[in-house]
Design a protein around this motif. Sequence first.
Motif, PDB file in Angstrom:
ATOM      1  N   LEU A  87       0.828  -1.210   0.000  1.00 12.38           N
ATOM      2  CA  LEU A  87       0.000   0.000   0.000  1.00 12.38           C
ATOM      3  C   LEU A  87       0.863   1.262   0.000  1.00 12.38           C
ATOM      4  O   LEU A  87       0.541   2.244  -0.676  1.00 12.38           O
ATOM      5  N   GLU A  88       1.954   1.237   0.764  1.00 14.69           N
ATOM      6  CA  GLU A  88       2.853   2.395   0.780  1.00 14.69           C
ATOM      7  C   GLU A  88       3.499   2.607  -0.583  1.00 14.69           C
ATOM      8  O   GLU A  88       3.683   3.748  -1.026  1.00 14.69           O
ATOM      9  N   THR A  89       3.830   1.517  -1.269  1.00 17.06           N
ATOM     10  CA  THR A  89       4.381   1.625  -2.619  1.00 17.06           C
ATOM     11  C   THR A  89       3.353   2.221  -3.569  1.00 17.06           C
ATOM     12  O   THR A  89       3.680   3.083  -4.400  1.00 17.06           O
ATOM     13  N   ALA A  90       2.097   1.775  -3.441  1.00 18.38           N
ATOM     14  CA  ALA A  90       1.026   2.313  -4.283  1.00 18.38           C
ATOM     15  C   ALA A  90       0.795   3.793  -3.992  1.00 18.38           C
ATOM     16  O   ALA A  90       0.584   4.600  -4.909  1.00 18.38           O
ATOM     17  N   ALA A  91       0.849   4.167  -2.704  1.00 24.17           N
ATOM     18  CA  ALA A  91       0.666   5.575  -2.330  1.00 24.17           C
ATOM     19  C   ALA A  91       1.794   6.434  -2.883  1.00 24.17           C
ATOM     20  O   ALA A  91       1.572   7.542  -3.375  1.00 24.17           O
ATOM     21  N   ALA A  92       3.029   5.903  -2.810  1.00 23.01           N
ATOM     22  CA  ALA A  92       4.182   6.649  -3.332  1.00 23.01           C
ATOM     23  C   ALA A  92       4.068   6.830  -4.841  1.00 23.01           C
ATOM     24  O   ALA A  92       4.395   7.897  -5.382  1.00 23.01           O
ATOM     25  N   ALA A  93       3.602   5.786  -5.535  1.00 22.00           N
ATOM     26  CA  ALA A  93       3.436   5.881  -6.992  1.00 22.00           C
ATOM     27  C   ALA A  93       2.375   6.910  -7.339  1.00 22.00           C
ATOM     28  O   ALA A  93       2.538   7.722  -8.267  1.00 22.00           O
ATOM     29  N   ALA A  94       1.267   6.905  -6.605  1.00 21.33           N
ATOM     30  CA  ALA A  94       0.208   7.887  -6.848  1.00 21.33           C
ATOM     31  C   ALA A  94       0.697   9.294  -6.518  1.00 21.33           C
ATOM     32  O   ALA A  94       0.368  10.265  -7.214  1.00 21.33           O
ATOM     33  N   ASP A  95       1.492   9.388  -5.446  1.00 20.12           N
ATOM     34  CA  ASP A  95       2.041  10.687  -5.059  1.00 20.12           C
ATOM     35  C   ASP A  95       2.951  11.237  -6.160  1.00 20.12           C
ATOM     36  O   ASP A  95       2.921  12.437  -6.457  1.00 20.12           O
ATOM     37  N   GLU A  96       3.762  10.386  -6.775  1.00  9.50           N
ATOM     38  CA  GLU A  96       4.638  10.808  -7.859  1.00  9.50           C
ATOM     39  C   GLU A  96       3.831  11.249  -9.072  1.00  9.50           C
ATOM     40  O   GLU A  96       4.169  12.244  -9.729  1.00  9.50           O
ATOM     41  N   ARG A  97       2.752  10.526  -9.375  1.00 13.23           N
ATOM     42  CA  ARG A  97       1.889  10.927 -10.491  1.00 13.23           C
ATOM     43  C   ARG A  97       1.254  12.285 -10.231  1.00 13.23           C
ATOM     44  O   ARG A  97       1.161  13.129 -11.120  1.00 13.23           O
ATOM     45  N   LEU A  98       0.833  12.507  -8.990  1.00  8.86           N
ATOM     46  CA  LEU A  98       0.260  13.813  -8.630  1.00  8.86           C
ATOM     47  C   LEU A  98       1.313  14.911  -8.722  1.00  8.86           C
ATOM     48  O   LEU A  98       1.032  16.023  -9.183  1.00  8.86           O
ATOM     49  N   ARG A  99       2.529  14.603  -8.262  1.00 14.18           N
ATOM     50  CA  ARG A  99       3.606  15.601  -8.312  1.00 14.18           C
ATOM     51  C   ARG A  99       3.878  16.028  -9.744  1.00 14.18           C
ATOM     52  O   ARG A  99       4.000  17.216 -10.038  1.00 14.18           O
ATOM     53  N   GLN A 100       3.953  15.058 -10.636  1.00 14.57           N
ATOM     54  CA  GLN A 100       4.201  15.393 -12.036  1.00 14.57           C
ATOM     55  C   GLN A 100       3.044  16.169 -12.639  1.00 14.57           C
ATOM     56  O   GLN A 100       3.246  17.094 -13.434  1.00 14.57           O
ATOM     57  N   LEU A 101       1.822  15.814 -12.255  1.00 15.10           N
ATOM     58  CA  LEU A 101       0.654  16.547 -12.748  1.00 15.10           C
ATOM     59  C   LEU A 101       0.679  17.991 -12.251  1.00 15.10           C
ATOM     60  O   LEU A 101       0.440  18.931 -13.021  1.00 15.10           O
ATOM     61  N   MET A 102       0.980  18.176 -10.968  1.00 11.45           N
ATOM     62  CA  MET A 102       0.990  19.523 -10.390  1.00 11.45           C
ATOM     63  C   MET A 102       2.056  20.401 -11.031  1.00 11.45           C
ATOM     64  O   MET A 102       1.887  21.616 -11.157  1.00 11.45           O
ATOM     65  N   GLN A 103       3.168  19.792 -11.462  1.00  9.06           N
ATOM     66  CA  GLN A 103       4.233  20.562 -12.104  1.00  9.06           C
ATOM     67  C   GLN A 103       3.796  21.164 -13.432  1.00  9.06           C
ATOM     68  O   GLN A 103       4.353  22.155 -13.886  1.00  9.06           O
TER      69      GLN A 103
END
Length: 460
Positions: A87-103
């Motif tokens: 779950l932490e790996t999935a959260a980190a992956a989603a967090d990275e996708r959000l980070r790239q989107l926000m950029q």
Amino acid sequence: MLDLGYVRANLALVEDKLRARGADPAVMLGDFNAIDRERREAITQAETLKAERNKLSDEIAKLRRAGQDASALTEQTKSLKASGDALETAAAAADERLRQLMQTLPNLPQDSVPVGKSEQDNRVEKTWDGGEKPTGYTPAEPAFSALPHWEIGERLGILDFERAAKISGSRFVVHFGQGARLERALANFMLDLHTREHGYTEVLPPYMVNSKSLFGTGQLPKFAEDLFHCDDKGSYESGNFQDGDHWMIPTAEVPVTNLFRDETLDESQLSTSFCAYTPCFRSEAGSYGKDVRGMIRQHQFQKVELVKFVHPDRSNEEHEQLTRDAEAVLERLGLPYRRMLLCTGDMGFSSAKTYDLEVWLPGQKLYREISSCSNFEAFQARRANIRFKPAGSAQGKAKKPEFLHTLNGSGLAVGRTYLAVLENFQQADGTVRIPDALVPYMNGETVITPQNHTGSGKAR
């Protein structure tokens, strides 16, 4: 960069602001809701499993102290840990996708910014006629046929585009004699005005920066093609910053804003105001065939830049003052100009509100941008991690650091001021009168006369 919590809580407003900018929210935001929900659910579930593991660990400890078998519970904790790690790996992956989107999201325009699609929808805020007009000429009623700056400069022998092209290629120029001195005089005049009268501190920054600096001010990753990248051992790929990579600065805004990257200032340090004179390097990607004559779109030009680090409560007030500081240069030189409030469709990626100052060029019979003065609010500070520590305390506790606001503007683009002087102060006999404010910087000379040292510029 926008605040994730703000976007989440105000998604409809963000969508409206993106539409006002001419962007498609469905494309820009993509699966924002789904990704954000996936991230939050994964974090919540991981925390729940962690709490269960902690509870089981306590029970295992009790069993072992009592000399009882705890193997079943131990296996259960291992299973919970494996599920939690996934779950932490999935959260980190989603967090990275959000980070790239926000950029990729541009700043949101302030409510005072007019909605529009292009420069045709920008709004004239004020005009200034130049005060006392140059001898023998007024923009309204010219006493002779005004020439564009490239003809004036070549006839006087102070500008040489042909030799510059031989040395470096198109979109470069060589200055000679009084022309070279005029460039230097303008820069010194601007720096003296801003440091002596407007309260700026002069800074001389590096002319090459790393990728983190360009990310901080918003040029990377979106506008890489507009920049000159040095051919060294470093690289920039998909947000991966490596030591040793260098880019030529497109403006002093980049190194000066990044002076405080990853730092927290005291509130007492706000406002901090810097001015810097540097060369600027731009590829002018996508401008082929546009403004090819003269000094309008050059790959290298010089500029005096104004940068402010301010308290969020005062950023609009400071933006107005920074714009007035830039206007003061034009007024001291006697150059007619107008202030334009850019519409939502013509604003820069990082800006929340921008004024463009446009100088009148009689030789071309049009206004040209000579300065953009922008309020970025916390957009750049969030990307560059620049905060300030508020004074005082709340309920006996120190207040948490906040993102400050950044502002910048040209004060001014030296090359465009140079050509504005040539066109506005040209005289009927082909000479150019030097504005009174520049005479002390020109060794007391009052007129630019024909030079005889450059020849035709053709190979002999």
